[in-house]
Scaffold this motif. Sequence first.
Motif, mmCIF file in Angstrom:
data_model
loop_
_atom_site.group_PDB
_atom_site.id
_atom_site.type_symbol
_atom_site.label_atom_id
_atom_site.label_comp_id
_atom_site.label_asym_id
_atom_site.label_seq_id
_atom_site.Cartn_x
_atom_site.Cartn_y
_atom_site.Cartn_z
ATOM 1 N N ILE A 46 -11.574 -15.735 2.018
ATOM 2 C CA ILE A 46 -11.661 -14.188 1.610
ATOM 3 C C ILE A 46 -12.819 -14.116 0.457
ATOM 4 O O ILE A 46 -12.384 -14.575 -0.642
ATOM 5 C CB ILE A 46 -10.353 -13.435 1.313
ATOM 6 N N GLU A 47 -13.811 -13.335 0.395
ATOM 7 C CA GLU A 47 -14.888 -13.345 -0.487
ATOM 8 C C GLU A 47 -15.033 -11.772 -1.244
ATOM 9 O O GLU A 47 -15.005 -10.806 -0.334
ATOM 10 C CB GLU A 47 -16.037 -13.703 0.292
ATOM 11 N N SER A 48 -15.370 -11.699 -2.333
ATOM 12 C CA SER A 48 -16.027 -10.812 -3.106
ATOM 13 C C SER A 48 -16.966 -10.929 -4.178
ATOM 14 O O SER A 48 -17.390 -12.134 -4.445
ATOM 15 C CB SER A 48 -14.760 -10.050 -3.772
ATOM 16 N N ASP A 49 -17.584 -9.953 -4.718
ATOM 17 C CA ASP A 49 -18.519 -10.334 -5.795
ATOM 18 C C ASP A 49 -17.584 -10.209 -6.921
ATOM 19 O O ASP A 49 -16.300 -10.255 -6.919
ATOM 20 C CB ASP A 49 -19.698 -9.111 -5.881
ATOM 21 N N ALA A 50 -18.361 -10.569 -8.148
ATOM 22 C CA ALA A 50 -17.643 -10.514 -9.458
ATOM 23 C C ALA A 50 -16.741 -9.537 -9.849
ATOM 24 O O ALA A 50 -15.782 -9.597 -10.698
ATOM 25 C CB ALA A 50 -18.681 -10.913 -10.583
ATOM 26 N N ALA A 51 -16.976 -8.354 -9.256
ATOM 27 C CA ALA A 51 -16.160 -7.145 -9.604
ATOM 28 C C ALA A 51 -14.971 -7.389 -8.894
ATOM 29 O O ALA A 51 -13.854 -6.425 -9.632
ATOM 30 C CB ALA A 51 -16.815 -5.864 -9.053
ATOM 31 N N ARG A 52 -14.908 -7.761 -7.792
ATOM 32 C CA ARG A 52 -13.565 -8.250 -7.231
ATOM 33 C C ARG A 52 -12.794 -6.788 -6.651
ATOM 34 O O ARG A 52 -11.618 -6.761 -6.964
ATOM 35 C CB ARG A 52 -12.401 -9.000 -8.154
ATOM 36 N N ARG A 53 -13.426 -5.864 -6.193
ATOM 37 C CA ARG A 53 -13.157 -4.684 -5.996
ATOM 38 C C ARG A 53 -12.865 -4.455 -4.248
ATOM 39 O O ARG A 53 -12.137 -3.936 -3.666
ATOM 40 C CB ARG A 53 -13.578 -3.649 -6.368
ATOM 41 N N SER A 54 -13.975 -5.168 -3.551
ATOM 42 C CA SER A 54 -14.188 -4.992 -2.270
ATOM 43 C C SER A 54 -14.143 -6.474 -1.584
ATOM 44 O O SER A 54 -14.942 -7.487 -1.974
ATOM 45 C CB SER A 54 -15.332 -4.272 -1.763
ATOM 46 N N TRP A 55 -13.263 -6.765 -0.453
ATOM 47 C CA TRP A 55 -13.311 -8.056 0.107
ATOM 48 C C TRP A 55 -13.403 -8.291 1.413
ATOM 49 O O TRP A 55 -13.138 -7.373 2.030
ATOM 50 C CB TRP A 55 -11.844 -8.529 -0.352
ATOM 51 N N SER A 56 -14.017 -9.188 1.849
ATOM 52 C CA SER A 56 -14.092 -9.673 3.443
ATOM 53 C C SER A 56 -13.545 -10.837 3.722
ATOM 54 O O SER A 56 -13.341 -12.078 2.892
ATOM 55 C CB SER A 56 -15.567 -9.995 3.641
#
Length: 360
Positions: free
Chosen positions: A18-28
């Motif tokens: 489960i992956e996100s950018d550094a903001a950690r607001r949206s996940w795939s």
Amino acid sequence: MAMRVVVLVGTKKGAFLIESDAARRSWSLRGPFCEAWPINHVIAEPGTGRILAGGGNEWFGPAVWASDDLGATWTHSSNGMAYGEGEPPIRSVWSLAATNGSVYAGVEPAGLFRSADRGETWDHVSGLREHPSRPHWQPGAGGLILHSLVIDPADDRRLWVGISAGGVFHSADGGARWEPRNRGTRADFNPEDQRYPEHGQCVHCLVKAPGPPDLLYQQNHCGMYRSADGGKSWQSIEAGLPSSFGFPAATHPRDPDTLYLVPLNGDSAGRYVPDGKVAVWRTRDGGANWQDLREGLPQRNAYLNVLRQALATDRLEPAGVYFGTGTGALFASADEGDSWACIAEHLPTITSVETLVLNG
């Protein structure tokens, strides 16, 4: 360079990423991987990003799966993962740890294996099962398993393991010799005059704090503990918690005095979060005081549990905290636990949660 966070999730039906950018607001979410085998622990090899997943299949036995391309392709091996003639067969891999080119695997029935080729072949670290206490180890409710595996990042010859129900053991020489490290931890299930044995305690989770070389924390079947001397002695830090019983523990990536727990309501009262209200408990002072963190977590009719390896942190600033539940939900906090969001649900039972931070 942009940073990415990958949450590595083991479940009863495969591994998920489960992956996100550094903001950690949206996940795939991607998966399930590992042919939907029951996977007990998923980790990332330090410095390489190689993903390793340990588990066991009822028909094919134990194996460690590996991916060098973030889950696009996988291989697996159990080559050498067996005890000697007359010994019981290994059912599953329960814990993994990687350091300096070596990978360690804790298995069921409890024992330890090492790979010098990143999981392609395995050698039995026989010194642990040769310890005189081994005939007295007893299976816990989940079996006789080596589920906690701690390596000193400053000296990879220093190892600690947690066995249910055998206790904590330490080696200073890479696994050749071992000694029990259980002084001060209770075994309430024993007769009253045997509550503090040398070995035989039911360890639930053992973790090392960052920084001090000998600071450990332990969630036990019978209490929560802290050790400042590498496990030679343990002090209770359960005062202020709603229960002395739980499974997971996770340390902060930089602060040795910050620890996270998910207490349950007891070993014989259902083993779910107290009152059906989910909370992660945090200490900022090494267990002297505790705070319950609830914002964004279910506070009504949530009779769920969190297993021993299903709580983790990431190394970003502020640190992220993650936990998975027996009901297949994954929760995340991007502010060190102050607030939470559900980032995945309806997964199989979650057995482990770890993190990988990537640059670019």
